[in-house]
Motif scaffolding. Structure first.
Motif, PDB file in Angstrom:
ATOM      1  N   ASP A 161     -10.588   6.414 -36.348  1.00  0.00           N
ATOM      2  CA  ASP A 161      -9.348   6.226 -35.603  1.00  0.00           C
ATOM      3  C   ASP A 161      -9.581   5.633 -34.220  1.00  0.00           C
ATOM      4  N   ALA A 162     -10.840   5.501 -33.805  1.00  0.00           N
ATOM      5  CA  ALA A 162     -11.143   5.104 -32.436  1.00  0.00           C
ATOM      6  C   ALA A 162     -10.731   3.659 -32.167  1.00  0.00           C
ATOM      7  N   THR A 163     -10.126   3.421 -31.001  1.00  0.00           N
ATOM      8  CA  THR A 163      -9.799   2.063 -30.570  1.00  0.00           C
ATOM      9  C   THR A 163     -10.900   1.480 -29.695  1.00  0.00           C
ATOM     10  N   LEU A 164     -11.897   2.282 -29.361  1.00  0.00           N
ATOM     11  CA  LEU A 164     -13.062   1.853 -28.598  1.00  0.00           C
ATOM     12  C   LEU A 164     -14.298   1.930 -29.488  1.00  0.00           C
ATOM     13  N   SER A 219     -15.922  -3.497 -23.340  1.00  0.00           N
ATOM     14  CA  SER A 219     -14.968  -2.453 -22.951  1.00  0.00           C
ATOM     15  C   SER A 219     -15.453  -1.627 -21.767  1.00  0.00           C
ATOM     16  N   GLN A 231      -6.672   7.351 -20.472  1.00  0.00           N
ATOM     17  CA  GLN A 231      -6.322   5.967 -20.774  1.00  0.00           C
ATOM     18  C   GLN A 231      -7.325   5.039 -20.094  1.00  0.00           C
ATOM     19  N   ASN A 235      -7.846  -2.231 -20.611  1.00  0.00           N
ATOM     20  CA  ASN A 235      -8.593  -3.232 -21.363  1.00  0.00           C
ATOM     21  C   ASN A 235      -8.630  -4.557 -20.607  1.00  0.00           C
ATOM     22  N   ILE A 254      -4.882   1.514 -22.719  1.00  0.00           N
ATOM     23  CA  ILE A 254      -4.999   1.954 -24.105  1.00  0.00           C
ATOM     24  C   ILE A 254      -5.464   3.403 -24.126  1.00  0.00           C
ATOM     25  N   GLU A 255      -5.105   4.114 -25.164  1.00  0.00           N
ATOM     26  CA  GLU A 255      -5.456   5.525 -25.283  1.00  0.00           C
ATOM     27  C   GLU A 255      -6.925   5.688 -25.687  1.00  0.00           C
TER      28      GLU A 255
END
Length: 356
Positions: A14-17, A47, A228, A231, A237-238
């Motif tokens: 689920d990670a966005t990073l 990032s 947060q 970016n 972003i969370e």
């Protein structure tokens, strides 16, 4: 869904990073270490924020540290104030929420903290000099508490040493060029509690306002959403917690060392109104360590952008703006920081604040 249920539902998928498995750092195979170093470097250049797994810190120790933090923060205010950080000149102990930021109550950071750091003796020259973020820790009178938190600190600090070694490998510089600055570092651990409240979520009412971190990097364990990250498009972003992981972000020192190749990224904690616990360790250097681009990255452009600064003076410069008791001490002439004669560092800047 409660914070706890939401946390349990998340996985690394689920990670966005970026998510980086550090297990190769504990391998005897140099190729495994090199692979991890490459992954860390790629994240540091883009990032500046990433999750880590395979870090070797036992979950039992992570859980025990969180329980100890909660135990302290649930004590009565009268107990906690016995250990107020304002009683020290090396910033140790309890930080009530109204001490967070010299503009309180215009700007409110809804958190309180217990702050500790690398243990230095009372006869250390920097402690004797005062206001150097160096010296002995103070400890609350809670059975077993010191052993738990000290054990956690040692585990995360040693993890930081391994990561430092890997990042040196990725940059193509000897690890000794970096570790020679770490003999009695200002590496601070914060046991943070974000306070439940009914205030709105605005730029001036936050968990922690937008900032970059001052040190090499930060290793964070968090227990609920709120963090947060900004970016490359200046959009927040969370970065939610994922069980068993830490989240790491590059700090000002590594951006300087790398001549700007590594990114010290702006981040904040929004005011969710809910109680939240987190524990960042800010992996720093000795107070007098001079930070400038490493020789490999030293050009006319990087020298101009990142003039030499002492690590501890940079930390103090920022801390005076972060903790009200320090700002009051400076205003009242109780101490005169050494850094006042220096030009502003490239990081002493207003944090960018696009719309949430």
């Amino acid at each position: 869904m409660s914070d706890t249920q939401e946390l349990k539902a998340l996985t690394v998928d689920d990670a966005t990073l970026p998510v980086i498995d550090l297990s190769g750092l504990f391998s005897d195979n140099p190729d495994d270490k090199a692979e991890v170093a490459r992954a860390l470097g790629a994240a540091a250049r883009t990032s500046g924020f990433f999750y880590i797994t395979g870090h070797s810190v036992p979950q039992t120790l992570m859980d025990a540290a969180f329980a100890a933090s909660k135990q302290f923060h649930e004590m009565p205010r009268s107990f906690k104030m016995k250990y107020w950080s304002g009683f020290t000149t090396n910033h140790r102990g309890y930080v009530p929420f109204e001490e967070n930021g010299k503009e309180f109550p215009k700007i409110i950071n809804f958190n309180e903290a217990w702050d500790m750091s690398f243990e230095a003796p009372a006869d250390h020259p920097d402690y004797i000099a005062g206001w150097r973020m160096t010296g002995p820790n103070v400890w609350p009178d809670l059975p077993g508490w010191q052993d738990t938190i000290s054990g956690y600190y040692d585990a995360i600090f040693n993890l930081g040493l391994r990561m430092l070694d890997a990042l040196a490998l990725e940059l193509g510089v000897p690890a000794e060029d970096l570790t020679r600055f770490i003999t009695c570092p200002t590496s601070q651990l914060r046991l943070l509690r974000y306070i439940e409240n009914d205030m709105p979520q605005t730029k001036d009412v936050t968990g922690i306002s937008a900032h970059s971190d001052f040190e090499c990097f930060t290793i964070l364990m968090q227990g609920a959403p709120g963090l947060q990250v900004m970016n490359a498009d200046d959009v927040w972003i969370e970065a939610p917690p994922i069980p068993g992981t830490f989240i790491v972000n590059i700090g000002d020192i590594f951006e300087t060392w790398s001549g700007g190749q590594f990114k010290s990224t702006q981040h904040r904690v929004v005011n969710t109104g809910k109680e939240r616990y987190s524990m960042p360790l800010f992996f720093g250097l000795d107070y007098d360590a001079v930070v400038e681009p490493l020789e490999k990255f030293r050009t006319a452009e990087t020298i101009a952008k990142y003039p030499p600064m002492k690590a501890g003076e940079h930390l103090m410069r920022m801390s005076v703006n972060t903790f009200r008791y320090m700002a009051d001490a400076k205003a009242n002439g109780i101490f005169t920081p050494d850094y006042e004669v220096l030009e502003e560092s490239p990081f002493a800047r207003e944090a960018k604040e696009p719309a949430p």
